[in-house]
Design a protein around this motif. Structure first.
Motif, PDB file in Angstrom:
ATOM      1  N   GLN A  26       1.005  -1.145  -0.359  1.00 56.24           N
ATOM      2  CA  GLN A  26      -0.144   0.290   0.499  1.00 56.24           C
ATOM      3  C   GLN A  26       0.982   1.286  -0.278  1.00 56.24           C
ATOM      4  O   GLN A  26       0.638   2.305   1.301  1.00 56.24           O
ATOM      5  N   ASP A  27       1.585   1.220  -1.177  1.00 63.62           N
ATOM      6  CA  ASP A  27       3.048   2.489  -1.477  1.00 63.62           C
ATOM      7  C   ASP A  27       2.552   3.031  -2.757  1.00 63.62           C
ATOM      8  O   ASP A  27       2.406   2.257  -3.253  1.00 63.62           O
ATOM      9  N   ASP A  28       2.283   4.379  -2.695  1.00 65.68           N
ATOM     10  CA  ASP A  28       1.672   4.835  -3.930  1.00 65.68           C
ATOM     11  C   ASP A  28       2.917   4.924  -4.984  1.00 65.68           C
ATOM     12  O   ASP A  28       3.155   4.587  -5.720  1.00 65.68           O
ATOM     13  N   HIS A  29       4.405   5.169  -4.509  1.00 59.81           N
ATOM     14  CA  HIS A  29       5.720   5.593  -5.116  1.00 59.81           C
ATOM     15  C   HIS A  29       6.073   3.867  -5.865  1.00 59.81           C
ATOM     16  O   HIS A  29       6.706   3.672  -6.814  1.00 59.81           O
ATOM     17  N   SER A  30       5.792   3.168  -4.320  1.00 57.90           N
ATOM     18  CA  SER A  30       6.574   2.041  -4.721  1.00 57.90           C
ATOM     19  C   SER A  30       5.461   0.754  -6.026  1.00 57.90           C
ATOM     20  O   SER A  30       5.942   1.014  -7.577  1.00 57.90           O
ATOM     21  N   LEU A  31       4.290   1.188  -6.341  1.00 59.70           N
ATOM     22  CA  LEU A  31       3.594   0.763  -6.853  1.00 59.70           C
ATOM     23  C   LEU A  31       3.714   1.416  -8.183  1.00 59.70           C
ATOM     24  O   LEU A  31       3.472   0.526  -9.778  1.00 59.70           O
ATOM     25  N   LYS A  32       3.954   3.296  -8.216  1.00 56.08           N
ATOM     26  CA  LYS A  32       4.330   3.586  -9.469  1.00 56.08           C
ATOM     27  C   LYS A  32       5.226   3.238 -10.073  1.00 56.08           C
ATOM     28  O   LYS A  32       5.681   2.948 -11.601  1.00 56.08           O
ATOM     29  N   ALA A  33       6.454   2.765  -9.619  1.00 58.83           N
ATOM     30  CA  ALA A  33       7.551   2.204 -10.027  1.00 58.83           C
ATOM     31  C   ALA A  33       7.458   0.720 -10.965  1.00 58.83           C
ATOM     32  O   ALA A  33       8.182   0.570 -11.800  1.00 58.83           O
ATOM     33  N   ILE A  34       6.761  -0.216 -10.311  1.00 63.35           N
ATOM     34  CA  ILE A  34       6.285  -1.559 -10.218  1.00 63.35           C
ATOM     35  C   ILE A  34       5.352  -1.388 -11.723  1.00 63.35           C
ATOM     36  O   ILE A  34       5.903  -2.191 -12.699  1.00 63.35           O
ATOM     37  N   TYR A  35       4.280  -0.265 -11.768  1.00 62.51           N
ATOM     38  CA  TYR A  35       3.766  -0.733 -12.778  1.00 62.51           C
ATOM     39  C   TYR A  35       4.352   0.613 -14.013  1.00 62.51           C
ATOM     40  O   TYR A  35       4.309   0.113 -15.143  1.00 62.51           O
ATOM     41  N   ARG A  36       5.283   0.540 -14.065  1.00 60.58           N
ATOM     42  CA  ARG A  36       5.855   1.619 -15.211  1.00 60.58           C
ATOM     43  C   ARG A  36       6.722   0.503 -15.567  1.00 60.58           C
ATOM     44  O   ARG A  36       6.836   0.226 -17.063  1.00 60.58           O
ATOM     45  N   ALA A  37       8.143  -0.114 -15.010  1.00 58.97           N
ATOM     46  CA  ALA A  37       8.191  -1.588 -15.304  1.00 58.97           C
ATOM     47  C   ALA A  37       7.460  -2.848 -15.675  1.00 58.97           C
ATOM     48  O   ALA A  37       7.554  -3.019 -16.715  1.00 58.97           O
ATOM     49  N   LYS A  38       6.116  -2.624 -15.102  1.00 64.22           N
ATOM     50  CA  LYS A  38       4.963  -4.015 -15.875  1.00 64.22           C
ATOM     51  C   LYS A  38       5.032  -3.681 -17.450  1.00 64.22           C
ATOM     52  O   LYS A  38       5.231  -4.143 -18.680  1.00 64.22           O
ATOM     53  N   GLY A  39       4.990  -1.941 -17.091  1.00 63.86           N
ATOM     54  CA  GLY A  39       3.482  -1.549 -19.170  1.00 63.86           C
ATOM     55  C   GLY A  39       5.209  -1.582 -19.398  1.00 63.86           C
ATOM     56  O   GLY A  39       5.324  -1.367 -21.100  1.00 63.86           O
ATOM     57  N   GLU A  40       6.719  -1.944 -19.251  1.00 62.63           N
ATOM     58  CA  GLU A  40       7.663  -2.139 -20.271  1.00 62.63           C
ATOM     59  C   GLU A  40       8.185  -3.252 -20.925  1.00 62.63           C
ATOM     60  O   GLU A  40       8.711  -3.980 -20.860  1.00 62.63           O
ATOM     61  N   GLY A  41       6.966  -4.426 -19.729  1.00 57.02           N
ATOM     62  CA  GLY A  41       6.980  -5.594 -20.300  1.00 57.02           C
ATOM     63  C   GLY A  41       8.193  -5.838 -19.370  1.00 57.02           C
ATOM     64  O   GLY A  41       9.138  -7.330 -19.104  1.00 57.02           O
ATOM     65  N   LEU A  42       8.910  -5.648 -18.439  1.00 55.96           N
ATOM     66  CA  LEU A  42       9.909  -6.210 -17.468  1.00 55.96           C
ATOM     67  C   LEU A  42      10.032  -7.279 -17.146  1.00 55.96           C
ATOM     68  O   LEU A  42      10.318  -7.595 -15.677  1.00 55.96           O
ATOM     69  N   VAL A  43       8.280  -6.530 -15.171  1.00 54.24           N
ATOM     70  CA  VAL A  43       8.018  -7.295 -14.508  1.00 54.24           C
ATOM     71  C   VAL A  43       6.746  -7.763 -14.395  1.00 54.24           C
ATOM     72  O   VAL A  43       5.947  -7.440 -14.916  1.00 54.24           O
ATOM     73  N   ILE A  44       6.603  -9.211 -13.429  1.00 53.86           N
ATOM     74  CA  ILE A  44       4.639  -9.130 -12.818  1.00 53.86           C
ATOM     75  C   ILE A  44       4.762  -8.713 -11.334  1.00 53.86           C
ATOM     76  O   ILE A  44       5.556  -9.091 -10.505  1.00 53.86           O
ATOM     77  N   PRO A  45       4.063  -8.093 -11.251  1.00 50.89           N
ATOM     78  CA  PRO A  45       3.712  -7.127  -9.528  1.00 50.89           C
ATOM     79  C   PRO A  45       2.845  -8.409  -9.203  1.00 50.89           C
ATOM     80  O   PRO A  45       2.071  -8.882  -9.324  1.00 50.89           O
ATOM     81  N   VAL A  46       3.697  -8.794  -7.626  1.00 54.35           N
ATOM     82  CA  VAL A  46       2.895  -9.641  -6.808  1.00 54.35           C
ATOM     83  C   VAL A  46       2.770  -8.630  -5.411  1.00 54.35           C
ATOM     84  O   VAL A  46       3.855  -7.848  -5.448  1.00 54.35           O
ATOM     85  N   LEU A  47       1.414  -8.613  -5.209  1.00 55.64           N
ATOM     86  CA  LEU A  47       1.333  -7.443  -4.151  1.00 55.64           C
ATOM     87  C   LEU A  47       1.318  -8.460  -3.036  1.00 55.64           C
ATOM     88  O   LEU A  47      -0.702  -8.865  -2.550  1.00 55.64           O
ATOM     89  N   VAL A  48       1.713  -7.734  -1.849  1.00 57.71           N
ATOM     90  CA  VAL A  48       0.694  -8.378  -0.165  1.00 57.71           C
ATOM     91  C   VAL A  48       0.711  -7.187   0.666  1.00 57.71           C
ATOM     92  O   VAL A  48       1.738  -6.123   0.625  1.00 57.71           O
ATOM     93  N   GLY A  49      -0.375  -7.506   0.659  1.00 55.70           N
ATOM     94  CA  GLY A  49      -0.274  -5.821   2.001  1.00 55.70           C
ATOM     95  C   GLY A  49      -1.414  -5.577   2.359  1.00 55.70           C
ATOM     96  O   GLY A  49      -3.247  -6.855   2.196  1.00 55.70           O
ATOM     97  N   ASP A  50      -2.417  -4.301   2.558  1.00 56.22           N
ATOM     98  CA  ASP A  50      -3.517  -4.052   3.017  1.00 56.22           C
ATOM     99  C   ASP A  50      -4.823  -3.703   1.868  1.00 56.22           C
ATOM    100  O   ASP A  50      -4.159  -2.713   1.272  1.00 56.22           O
ATOM    101  N   LYS A  51      -5.258  -4.724   1.259  1.00 51.75           N
ATOM    102  CA  LYS A  51      -5.772  -4.851   0.000  1.00 51.75           C
ATOM    103  C   LYS A  51      -6.943  -3.674   0.019  1.00 51.75           C
ATOM    104  O   LYS A  51      -6.481  -3.007  -1.579  1.00 51.75           O
TER     105      LYS A  51
END
Length: 300
Positions: A26-51
């Motif tokens: 539940q951290d906006d800066h980290s999620l923004k960075a992960i989804y940027r990398a996801k959009g580039e086809g570099l990673v798949i996110p797995v998220l653990v926390g407050d749904k």
């Protein structure tokens, strides 16, 4: 490798997409960075926390997550433990800190029964893109080991060299830094530099070329080495700087960023998988580059 764009291009050329698990996601800066990398086809996110909080942030970002990749664990300590468990189960390739303290995540990592220890020393490696240097420059350790002894320095060099191999360096040039390039028996850093070089020459540290002790200016500026008559393949062309202690590494890194206009990525190595421990003050760009570096470091 001249810059981070080349590193990302290398990562895109690899067939496998790595999975990053974000603890306390539940951290906006980290999620923004992960989804940027996801959009580039570099990673798949797995998220653990407050749904609920995670889904609210994703909605603001215009993003979504597959239900099987979202784990509702609101307590941050429990989220750290669950993220580590997913690594152990092979459901993610590397670990990233979200909205929790570094110590909370590391407690789960170093747990003797359920953690990610390998028996090797865990160390921090930073990769810098500095406008005044001709290629990416790595440094260790400015984030984990307070004052590493000789054996710890040997292991942190091995951690960093393996990382550099995974991003295309065949034989990284390693500079073990000291105040001067001549051995001074009264300076431990000087003695360690000479011994690490000897270990390298004896084949006890492989996959790299080690020079030490060597001053920082001679490591980075070939003209200064020539003026002093200092001959070494590392002089003016270092790939990895080994600093004496965490204070030196921390000051050097922040100086590069604040005064030399550097961009950086950083990882903790020596565990079963790379770990991203960026601070709350880290920029979204630093987090994105660290994700890319971790994906590259996860290569088998």
């Amino acid at each position: 490798m001249k810059n981070f764009d080349e590193m990302i291009a290398l990562l895109k050329s690899r067939p496998e997409t790595k999975r990053v698990v974000l603890a306390a996601a539940q951290d906006d800066h980290s999620l923004k960075a992960i989804y940027r990398a996801k959009g580039e086809g570099l990673v798949i996110p797995v998220l653990v926390g407050d749904k609920a909080k995670i889904e609210a942030i994703l909605a603001q970002l215009g993003e979504s997550i597959e239900p099987e990749n979202l784990y509702d664990v609101p307590d941050v300590e429990a989220a750290a433990a669950k993220a580590v468990e997913l690594i152990r189960e092979g459901k993610a390739d590397f670990l990233m800190k979200g909205k929790l303290e570094t110590a909370q995540l590391l407690r789960a990592v170093v747990n003797r029964e359920t953690g990610l220890r390998t028996g090797r020393t865990m160390s921090h490696v930073t990769l810098f893109s500095v406008p005044t240097y001709h290629k990416l420059l790595a440094a260790t350790d400015g984030g984990m080991l307070l004052a590493p002894d000789l054996e710890q320095k040997k292991q942190l060099i091995q951690n960093a060299v393996e990382l550099l191999h995974n991003i295309g360096y065949q034989s990284p040039k390693v500079a073990v830094l000291a105040a001067a390039e001549t051995v001074n028996p009264k300076m431990r850093d000087s003695l360690d530099g000479a011994e690490l070089k000897a270990m390298n020459q004896r084949g006890e540290i492989t996959g790299c070329i080690i020079e030490g002790p060597i001053s920082m200016d001679l490591s980075l500026v070939k003209e200064k080495a020539e003026i002093k008559g200092y001959q070494s393949p590392v002089a003016g062309d270092a790939d990895l700087l080994v600093v004496p202690d965490i204070t030196c590494g921390n000051v050097m890194g922040k100086t590069m960023i604040e005064l030399a206009g550097a961009t950086m990525a950083g990882l903790v190595l020596g565990a079963k998988v790379p770990i991203i421990l960026t601070s709350r003050a880290s920029s979204s760009e630093e987090k994105h580059l660290s994700i890319c570096l971790a994906a590259a470091a996860s290569a088998q």
